[in-house]
Structure formats: structure tokens, C-alpha cells
Scaffold this active site. Structure first.
Site, PDB file in Angstrom:
ATOM      1  N   GLY B  12       0.838  -1.194   0.000  1.00 19.43           N
ATOM      2  CA  GLY B  12       0.000   0.000   0.000  1.00 19.43           C
ATOM      3  C   GLY B  12       0.872   1.243   0.000  1.00 19.43           C
ATOM      4  O   GLY B  12       1.724   1.413   0.882  1.00 19.43           O
ATOM      5  N   SER B  44      -3.202   6.878  -4.816  1.00 15.53           N
ATOM      6  CA  SER B  44      -3.858   6.218  -3.680  1.00 15.53           C
ATOM      7  C   SER B  44      -4.987   7.085  -3.140  1.00 15.53           C
ATOM      8  O   SER B  44      -4.997   8.298  -3.321  1.00 15.53           O
ATOM      9  CB  SER B  44      -2.851   5.970  -2.558  1.00 15.53           C
ATOM     10  OG  SER B  44      -1.704   5.339  -3.075  1.00 15.53           O
ATOM     11  N   HIS B  45      -5.892   6.460  -2.429  1.00 20.28           N
ATOM     12  CA  HIS B  45      -7.112   7.177  -2.075  1.00 20.28           C
ATOM     13  C   HIS B  45      -6.929   8.263  -1.015  1.00 20.28           C
ATOM     14  O   HIS B  45      -7.802   9.120  -0.850  1.00 20.28           O
ATOM     15  CB  HIS B  45      -8.205   6.204  -1.658  1.00 20.28           C
ATOM     16  CG  HIS B  45      -9.553   6.858  -1.600  1.00 20.28           C
ATOM     17  ND1 HIS B  45     -10.130   7.450  -2.700  1.00 20.28           N
ATOM     18  CD2 HIS B  45     -10.401   7.070  -0.587  1.00 20.28           C
ATOM     19  CE1 HIS B  45     -11.288   7.983  -2.351  1.00 20.28           C
ATOM     20  NE2 HIS B  45     -11.486   7.767  -1.080  1.00 20.28           N
ATOM     21  N   ALA B  48      -7.882  11.795  -1.993  1.00 23.88           N
ATOM     22  CA  ALA B  48      -9.222  12.361  -2.086  1.00 23.88           C
ATOM     23  C   ALA B  48      -9.709  12.978  -0.784  1.00 23.88           C
ATOM     24  O   ALA B  48     -10.758  13.617  -0.752  1.00 23.88           O
ATOM     25  CB  ALA B  48     -10.206  11.289  -2.539  1.00 23.88           C
ATOM     26  N   PHE B 117     -14.286  21.264  12.979  1.00 23.33           N
ATOM     27  CA  PHE B 117     -14.740  20.033  12.342  1.00 23.33           C
ATOM     28  C   PHE B 117     -15.774  19.361  13.221  1.00 23.33           C
ATOM     29  O   PHE B 117     -15.855  19.637  14.423  1.00 23.33           O
ATOM     30  CB  PHE B 117     -13.541  19.096  12.102  1.00 23.33           C
ATOM     31  CG  PHE B 117     -13.370  18.717  10.651  1.00 23.33           C
ATOM     32  CD1 PHE B 117     -13.010  19.681   9.723  1.00 23.33           C
ATOM     33  CD2 PHE B 117     -13.564  17.414  10.214  1.00 23.33           C
ATOM     34  CE1 PHE B 117     -12.862  19.346   8.384  1.00 23.33           C
ATOM     35  CE2 PHE B 117     -13.418  17.067   8.882  1.00 23.33           C
ATOM     36  CZ  PHE B 117     -13.062  18.031   7.957  1.00 23.33           C
ATOM     37  N   HIS B 233     -21.004   9.215   5.259  1.00 25.03           N
ATOM     38  CA  HIS B 233     -20.729  10.652   5.311  1.00 25.03           C
ATOM     39  C   HIS B 233     -22.004  11.374   4.881  1.00 25.03           C
ATOM     40  O   HIS B 233     -22.595  11.016   3.866  1.00 25.03           O
ATOM     41  CB  HIS B 233     -19.569  10.999   4.382  1.00 25.03           C
ATOM     42  CG  HIS B 233     -19.001  12.361   4.623  1.00 25.03           C
ATOM     43  ND1 HIS B 233     -19.713  13.508   4.355  1.00 25.03           N
ATOM     44  CD2 HIS B 233     -17.808  12.763   5.121  1.00 25.03           C
ATOM     45  CE1 HIS B 233     -18.959  14.556   4.685  1.00 25.03           C
ATOM     46  NE2 HIS B 233     -17.807  14.138   5.154  1.00 25.03           N
ATOM     47  N   ARG B 286     -20.704  12.598  12.293  1.00 30.33           N
ATOM     48  CA  ARG B 286     -21.239  12.115  11.021  1.00 30.33           C
ATOM     49  C   ARG B 286     -22.365  11.103  11.186  1.00 30.33           C
ATOM     50  O   ARG B 286     -23.330  11.120  10.428  1.00 30.33           O
ATOM     51  CB  ARG B 286     -20.109  11.484  10.205  1.00 30.33           C
ATOM     52  CG  ARG B 286     -19.141  12.528   9.740  1.00 30.33           C
ATOM     53  CD  ARG B 286     -17.958  11.933   9.020  1.00 30.33           C
ATOM     54  NE  ARG B 286     -17.070  13.015   8.604  1.00 30.33           N
ATOM     55  CZ  ARG B 286     -15.884  12.838   8.065  1.00 30.33           C
ATOM     56  NH1 ARG B 286     -15.415  11.604   7.896  1.00 30.33           N
ATOM     57  NH2 ARG B 286     -15.150  13.859   7.714  1.00 30.33           N
ATOM     58  N   SER B 392     -11.371  14.139  10.314  1.00 32.43           N
ATOM     59  CA  SER B 392     -10.001  14.648  10.456  1.00 32.43           C
ATOM     60  C   SER B 392      -9.142  13.815  11.400  1.00 32.43           C
ATOM     61  O   SER B 392      -7.955  14.086  11.537  1.00 32.43           O
ATOM     62  CB  SER B 392      -9.934  16.147  10.810  1.00 32.43           C
ATOM     63  OG  SER B 392     -10.260  16.409  12.157  1.00 32.43           O
ATOM     64  N   ASN B 393      -9.691  12.775  12.007  1.00 31.53           N
ATOM     65  CA  ASN B 393      -8.821  11.866  12.774  1.00 31.53           C
ATOM     66  C   ASN B 393      -8.103  10.852  11.878  1.00 31.53           C
ATOM     67  O   ASN B 393      -7.074  10.317  12.258  1.00 31.53           O
ATOM     68  CB  ASN B 393      -9.625  11.103  13.836  1.00 31.53           C
ATOM     69  CG  ASN B 393      -9.588  11.803  15.202  1.00 31.53           C
ATOM     70  OD1 ASN B 393      -8.854  12.776  15.396  1.00 31.53           O
ATOM     71  ND2 ASN B 393     -10.363  11.304  16.146  1.00 31.53           N
TER      72      ASN B 393
END
Ligand code: SF4
Ligand code: FES
Lengths: 251, 595
Positions: B12, B44-45, B48, B117, B233, B286, B392-393
């Protein structure tokens, strides 16, 4: 949920090195809705019509840089280019210009990665600092000087647009120059001189003939042409200054 | 088959994998590192992630506050000792990224700026406009180039771990460009392959997020922990599921229903005030926001669109200048994909699957129960997210535990002897036979895309925002059926070069395993907690029976076996999880009772 009422023709340039001598086009009929991207059209082909079609993609939102291809002859990210903008005409997709094709829409990007690696794309601190000392101070204006150049997603559309790279694959090219510039103008960095050696060299920025098409196709407003030209000026300055200054003229 | 000898192999190349690689290189430059990634690392993700990365920064903030927000946000299903370590390391790791060049957004005097946040008591989210993950990933990738001991295997797909003498000793990979297999020997293996959100239909995840590493560890007997906790989300693009960052709300955006009413005030998150108050209304966590959407939909107060019901994310009052500065990517996404100018019209949004809280069981040192195996990032369950992750964690987690995993893997590699190469090669050849067999076999009739679509649909049906035993059972049954049908899968493409259909088949098999772990863990948790909410008689949290981690164990050709492990409680006893005015009241009472 959404109805597929319209059909668009997608012409894909196919190539499989194990069976084909040269690439050749293949046309698929794809049902589509107005919110579908070209990438989604190609995914439809792979899922429903021909599982052997190969292409790169991941994020679907123009940030991972995987999905660049020629669409009707223009380099675009296929995930943020929409089929509706071509309908009712046929849309033609091909691998990015100027790169060797590995298969179908997949190009070989090793050369590009080597260029990125070669320009020392990391901070070489002007004044080293320990973590206990906290962050370097950098004002929003100082950030602004390089932020745009740090937004490059490595999609290589600018290389597909660059006539000089087409002629000479060794040319360092737009995105790598933008990245070099990004580190050179970062207030935390002190290695501009080292990096500029590369720009002076054979494959450096002098190859650019200022066509500016790279900046036009860039999906992230990096404006690599601007970086190339700033470095051309810097490079020319440095070239002359090196005769009068023992340190090569770079500040 | 070729063999490459490394000391540590990392699978990864996203944020956690790169951070781990750098940690190994800095720990001991003589260790040979193989960094295996099925895409070039900058694809890699991590790329995003938008909103930001948490770390105590302001003088008014404390580690204790970050700890409390995280543990409460996780509905007390967190490993509290691990959370304590985590929050204490975040600022240092984010500063490290700053030293490596990350273009964090700044205050006028040049310090790193922080934003509000969801579920966070004090502003502590470091951000780089709304492309934080992108910048962190590119910073880590570019920095990794500095270390000659990191040998990258870009576009190499990991198909199995090699386990011998009771310990992990390497991996087998396919070079995508040639179809050739390689055995990479190593004394430590770090898995950092990210989440598994693509097992669901509507999700924010990139195509690569298929749970590969989770399945690899799982099949070798490592339990997957807390897999029933999947985060929806609340603000995603209808249809595609693309993400509109929580920072939209951190910057002051509103969520309104079809009457223009800020409906969150009806769900214990009020009072509604014109500017954001931390841990209230749009800055609630969330899970609560996605649940409120579900109720609005039931009440007929959502707006019907071509891709299902939506509510409106209203950013108009922030003005174009601020939106362009703080949320430039969101601005462009709304314009390009939806034809909406967010300075002048609200953005239609609905919840979509975003994050897998659970993952490979590891201890606070990122070590799995299988010696030599480590995991970090979204693929792992180190224990900081509990039943609901706070926004954000996760970016901070990549750095803090990417580093831990790297250092521990390096230590382990130095402490054990190399394995028996001939023996390892024999195992790798068996793996080769199996995976090449998949593409060579003929006569199958199931299309990959069909199986994948049915899997994603049944996961949405049974393991959505609200869950019922009956629908979860149906999902479990459907997954059993899909696993059987997979045996009859047909791969049209028989070539070696860039055979992505072959890789999709392997990924699908990984996904089915991970989906099963999720669905069976969900069915077995007879309570409601965090992101796992039931409507069939188990609406309440049940600390007596379920203040425990679920652990799914792989059973070949059968349903996973689910058992439970203890939760580490140190200083925060489970209490009422309240937000808005009720949350402030609860906090006052807690403080009073402590005096
Ligand atoms: S400069 Fe622009 S076009 Fe070129 S690689 Fe970067 S983002 Fe793509
Ligand atoms: S798929 Fe990531 S940029 Fe298009």
C-alpha cells in the site's frame, strides 16, 4: 434509477501488444444520461460490452490524476469530461499522446516518474529545524508563491499537449519543471542551486518554445508554462552570472 | 518466478504506507524496504481526503479534549490507551509534515491555521485548503524519494502473504504491466491498503478501495475487528457519491430540508445559531447527521432528485471569495459535476458510504496477532475510531500509526532470522498456480460486473444507516450465494499485459470476504452504537452485553465465526453521548461530578 434513453457512440483506440501489430479503433454503442462522464462511458463498456478494455482510473473526481486520455484529440481527464458535450456526434478516446502505449488507453509513465524523481522534489532545508521548535513560519503570501505549482496531480495532460516533448522525450517538460519551481520558491527550501543545475543541462527548460498549450490543458490551473518561462529567465540569468560569480549566480 | 529479498515489505503506497516506509528508512538506513502498490503512490485514495487532519494546536486546546471528543465520538468503543497515545502524537506528526513541505494553510502571521470540524470541541483541524489529503500524500510521496533504501514496486498487485513457521515472511505480487509474479521475501510485512468502501453501492471511495489487505490478513487467520461499523458521510453527491467535505460545514455551511429548515435542530443537535458552534448542529458527528437525514426522508421532508432523496448544503451566505479561498475544490466539483454555483445556489447532497472504522486487528504497536505482520491506516483496527470516526482523525492516524508500524516492523525485522528461501518459493509457486488458474480456466459464465453490482446493492440494503435483523440476514445469505457464484466467474481477457479484468476478479473475491465480515458482525451486534443503528428492538446501546469489540474470523467456504474481545477503558467511563445544548449540559454535569 436514472433512465438510459440516449445512445452515444464511443470509439476507442484498442491495442494489445500480445496480439496486435498496431493500434486500431473499435466503436461501442453506450447508453448514457447527461450526468455521465466519459470515464463512466468507458466503464460501461468494460462492465457490459468488453471486459478486456484496459484503462487507469480511481478517484472519479479529478484529483488522483489517473484517467487522462485524448478525447477527440484533446488531452482531458475522462472523469470530469462529460458525454453530453459530444452527443449526438461520436466521441473518440485514445491513449495520451507522446507516450508509449502499454495497452489500450494505458500509457507507460515510467519516464515521467524518473523526471519527477530527478529534480529532488522535497524540501532541503535552508535552516534545519527540530520538531520541538515547531513549524516554520510562512505567511499566506509566501505560501501563495508556490501553492499553485504544488497543485499538480501528475496527470501528464501537459506532456500530451507539449510539442517539444513529442519531439524529444528526454525534455524535462511542464509538470516536472512546475514541481522544481514549487520547491525552489518555497521559503523553507535552500536547494535552488542544486536543482537549477538540471535546468541548465541539455534536457532543461531551453527546449520550450513557449507554445503555452500545456497550461491550456492543465485541469488544475498549475500553469506549468509560467514555471517553465520563469525558469528560462532564471536559467538565462544564471547562465550569464556564472561567468562572474563563483557560486553560479543563483541566490 | 523471480525473488526479491527485502527486510520489510509494505503493501500500500497511500499515506500510511509511505509514512511507514519513511519511518523504516529513518530507523535504519541499511534495511531494504519494498513498497508495493497496485497504483502509483500518488493515485492512492488518501489523495481524495479533503477537509483536514486533527492535532491539538491552539493554546485553549488540550490533549484531554481531543481524547474526550474521540472516545465520545466513538461511542466508547475505543481503545483508550491507544487514543491517548494518538492524540499526544498528532501535533508532532503534523509538524513533521510541515517540515517536509506540506502546504498547510496559514494564519496572517505565518503559523499553521486550524478549522472547526464535526464533533470536535475546539478548532484543531490542520488543513491545506480543501485538498488536505492530496497535499499530504504528495508531500509524503515526494519526500520518500529522498530515501535510497525505499525500493518501490509501483503497479504491483499483492495477491497473497507468505506465512511460514508461524510468521509472515513475504508477499507475492503481480506486475500489472507484464502479468509476471514475484516473491518478495521479508521478515516484516506492513499492510497499509486502506478501506473497503467499494463493497457498497453509493460511496465516496476511489476504485482502488477494495479491502485487499484486510482480506489478505483475514484469510491467514487474523480477525477483522469491528467491521459492522461503516461510516456514512452525510454530504455526498447524489448518484456518484463524491464527497463534499465536512469543512463546508466547518466553514459555516447549513444543512436544510425541502422547506429550507435547518432540520438538525429536531434531532438533539440544536439550538440553531447563525454561526457554527462546535459540536452542535452542522458540526455534530457524522453518524448523527446521516441518521437525521434518514428520518427526514421518512417524514417526507427531503427533496426528490434523479438519484434519490436529497437535502441542501447551503454555502451561499459564505460568499464567493471565501468559498474560492477555503473550498476551491468543492466549488469546482459543484460547478462541473452538478452545474451548481455554490455561491448562488444550494448543493444537493445525501449520505454515502465513506469509511470503514473496523479492520485488521492490531495492538497499539500496530502488530497483528500473526508474528511479523503489521497494519496501519484505514485497513487496520488499532482502536481509535470505535463505533464512529470523527472527521479529520483518519489523516492524522495515517501519520501517527504509519510511523509506529514502520518502526515496529523495522525492529521486528532486525530481531528475527531470515526464512528458508526454498520453502518460501515453493509456497509462492502454489499461490501463482492459484491466481493464474483463475485467468486460465474456461467455461465460467458469471460476469464480474454483475456479481459486484449485486454485492454492492445487498450491502446497501442490509447494512445501511439503519439496520434490521431480517434485511441483514438477507444480505448474509446473498453474500453466501455470491461467493458460490464467484467460483463460476468468467474472465474474457486472457492476456498477460495489463489484464485488469483478472485483477478485478481477484479484488472482487477480496471484497466478498470483507463484505461477509461486515454483514455477519452487524447481524450479531444486537444493540445500537455509533454507526451501527438497529430498528428491530435493539435501538439502545447495551454496555452490559456489547461494550466489546466484535472479531470476525475467516472460515473457508462458510460464514465467518464472530466472537468478542474486551474494550480498554482507562479514564472515560461510558456515558451519554450528547451534542448541541444537551451535550454542553452533560459535560457540565460530568465536570461537576469530578470535583
Ligand atoms: S501541470 Fe497540470 S496538466 Fe501537467 S501534470 Fe500537473 S496537473 Fe496535469
Ligand atoms: S479518476 Fe482520478 S483524476 Fe480522473
Amino acid at each position: 434509477m436514472s433512465e438510459h434513453s440516449k445512445i452515444i457512440e464511443i470509439e476507442v483506440l484498442r491495442y494489445n501488444p500480445e496480439t496486435d501489430k498496431v493500434p486500431s479503433p473499435q466503436v461501442f454503442e453506450v447508453p448514457f444520461t447527461d450526468d455521465m462522464s466519459v470515464l463512466q462511458g468507458i466503464q460501461y463498456i468494460k462492465d457490459h460490452l468488453d471486459g478486456s478494455l484496459s484503462f487507469r482510473w480511481s478517484c472519479r473526481m479529478a484529483i488522483c490524476g489517473s484517467c487522462g486520455m485524448m478525447i477527440n484529440g484533446v488531452p482531458h481527464l475522462s472523469c470530469e469530461t462529460f458525454l453530453r458535450d459530444y452527443y449526438p456526434a461520436r466521441v473518440r478516446v485514445e491513449a495520451l499522446n507522446h507516450f508509449p502505449i502499454e495497452r489500450d488507453l494505458v500509457i507507460n509513465m515510467e519516464g515521467f516518474i524518473k523526471k519527477l524523481e530527478s529534480i529532488q522534489p522535497y524540501i532541503i532545508p535552508k535552516e534545519p529545524r527540530t520538531l520541538a521548535q515547531g513549524e516554520y513560519l510562512q505567511t499566506p503570501e509566501e505560501l501563495n508563491r508556490y501553492e499553485q505549482f504544488s497543485s499538480c496531480i501528475n496527470c501528464m495532460l501537459c506532456y500530451a499537449a507539449c510539442p517539444q516533448f513529442g519531439l524529444n522525450p528526454e525534455f524535462i517538460g511542464p509538470a516536472a519543471t512546475a514541481l522544481l519551481h514549487r520547491y525552489n520558491v518555497d521559503t523553507r527550501d535552500g536547494a535552488k542551486e542544486e536543482r537549477m543545475e538540471l535546468v541548465h543541462s541539455e534536457e532543461g527548460v531551453f527546449h520550450c518554445t513557449a507554445v503555452g498549450y500545456c497550461s491550456e490543458v492543465c485541469p488544475k490551473h498549475v500553469d506549468p508554462a509560467n514555471a517553465v518561462n520563469q525558469n528560462k529567465t532564471n536559467s538565462a540569468m544564471d547562465y550569464f552570472l556564472r561567468f562572474i560569480s563563483p557560486k553560479g549566480g543563483a541566490k | 518466478m523471480e525473488t526479491y529479498k527485502a527486510d520489510v515489505v509494505i503493501v500500500g503506497g497511500g499515506g500510511a504506507g509511505l509514512r511507514a516506509a519513511i519511518a523504516v528508512a529513518e530507523f535504519d538506513p541499511t534495511l531494504r524496504i519494498a513498497l508495493v502498490s497496485k497504483v502509483y503512490p500518488m493515485r492512492s485514495h488518501t489523495v481524495a481526503a479533503e477537509g483536514g487532519s486533527a492535532g491539538v494546536k491552539l493554546p485553549t486546546d488540550k490533549f484531554d479534549y481531543h481524547f474526550n471528543d474521540t472516545v465520545t465520538g466513538g461511542d466508547w468503543l475505543c481503545e483508550q490507551d491507544v487514543v491517548e497515545y494518538f492524540v499526544s502524537q498528532c501535533p508532532e506528526e503534523l509538524t513533521q509534515l510541515e517540515h517536509w513541505g506540506c502546504p498547510w494553510s496559514r494564519t496572517p502571521d505565518g503559523h499553521v491555521n486550524v478549522r472547526a470540524f464535526g464533533g470536535m470541541k475546539i478548532e484543531r483541524t490542520w488543513f491545506a485548503a480543501d485538498k488536505t489529503g492530496f497535499h499530504m500524500l504528495h508531500t509524503l510521496f515526494q519526500t520518500s524519494i529522498k530515501y535510497p533504501s525505499i525500493k518501490r514496486f509501483d503497479e504491483h498487485f499483492c495477491v497473497d502473504l507468505v506465512v511460514a513457521d508461524g510468521r509472515t515472511q513475504g508477499v507475492v505480487t503481480i506486475e500489472i504491466a507484464s502479468g509476471e509474479l514475484t516473491l518478495i521475501e521479508a521478515r516484516s510485512v506492513v499492510i497499509a491498503t486502506g478501506g473497503a468502501g467499494r463493497v457498497f453501492r453509493e460511496n465516496t471511495n476511489g476504485g482502488v478501495v477494495t479491502g485487499d489487505g484486510m482480506a489478505l490478513a483475514y484469510r491467514h487467520g487474523v480477525p477483522l475487528r469491528d467491521m459492522e461499523f461503516v461510516q456514512y458521510h452525510p454530504t455526498c453527491m447524489p448518484g456518484t457519491g463524491l464527497l463534499f467535505t465536512e469543512a463546508c460545514r466547518g466553514e459555516g455551511g447549513f444543512l436544510v430540508n425541502k422547506d429550507g429548515y435547518r432540520y438538525l435542530q429536531d434531532y438533539g443537535l440544536g439550538p440553531a445559531e447563525p454561526t457554527p458552534r462546535n459540536k452542535a448542529m452542522e458540526l455534530g458527528p457524522r453518524d448523527r447527521l446521516s441518521q437525521a437525514f434518514w428520518y427526514e426522508q421518512q417524514k417526507g421532508r427531503t427533496i426528490e432528485g434523479p438519484h434519490g432523496s436529497v437535502v441542501h448544503l447551503d454555502l451561499r451566505h459564505l460568499g464567493e471569495a471565501k468559498l474560492r479561498e477555503r473550498l476551491p475544490q468543492i466549488y469546482e466539483l459543484a460547478e462541473q459535476f452538478l452545474g451548481v454555483d455554490p455561491a448562488h445556489a444550494p448543493i444537493p447532497v445525501r449520505p454515502a458510504v465513506h469509511y470503514t472504522m473496523g479492520g485488521i486487528l492490531v495492538d497499539g504497536k500496530c502488530a497483528a496477532p500473526l508474528p511479523g505482520l503489521f497494519a496501519a491506516g484505514e485497513c487496520s483496527s488499532v482502536g481509535i475510531h470505535g463505533a464512529n470516526r470523527l472527521g479529520s482523525n483518519s489523516l492524522s492516524e495515517l501519520c501517527v500509526f504509519g510511523k509506529v508500524a514502520g518502526v515496529e516492523a523495522a525492529r521486528h525485522a532486525k530481531s528475527v532470522a531470515p526464512g528458508n528461501s526454498a520453502n518460501l518459493l515453493k509456497q509462492a509457486q502454489a499461490v501463482e498456480q492459484r491466481v493464474v488458474g483463475l485467468v486460465r480456466k474456461s467455461g465460467g459464465s458469471e460476469r464480474i460486473a454483475t456479481l459486484r453490482r449485486e454485492m454492492a446493492q445487498t450491502m446497501e440494503d442490509g447494512c445501511g444507516i439503519y439496520r434490521l435483523a431480517e434485511s441483514m440476514q438477507k444480505t448474509c445469505d446473498k453474500l453466501d450465494e455470491l461467493k458460490l457464484r464467484f467460483k463460476n466467474v468468467h474472465i474474457e481477457d486472457k492476456s498477460s499485459v495489463w489484464n485488469t479484468e483478472w485483477l478485478l476478479a481477484i479484488e472482487l473475491e477480496y471484497q466478498l470476504d470483507v463484505a461477509q465480515a461486515m454483514a455477519y458482525s452487524a447481524l450479531n451486534r444486537r444493540e445500537s452504537r455509533g454507526a451501527h443503528q438497529r430498528l428491530d428492538g435493539y435501538e439502545a446501546r447495551d454496555d452490559i452485553n456489547f461494550l466489546k469489540h466484535s472479531q470476525a474470523h475467516y472460515v473457508a467456504d462458510g460464514a465467518p465465526r464472530i466472537d468478542y474481545g474486551p474494550v480498554k477503558i482507562t479514564k472515560s467511563q461510558p456515558g451519554t453521548r450528547a451534542y448541541g445544548a444537551a451535550g454542553e449540559q452533560a459535560e457540565r454535569e460530568r465536570n461537576a461530578s469530578h470535583v
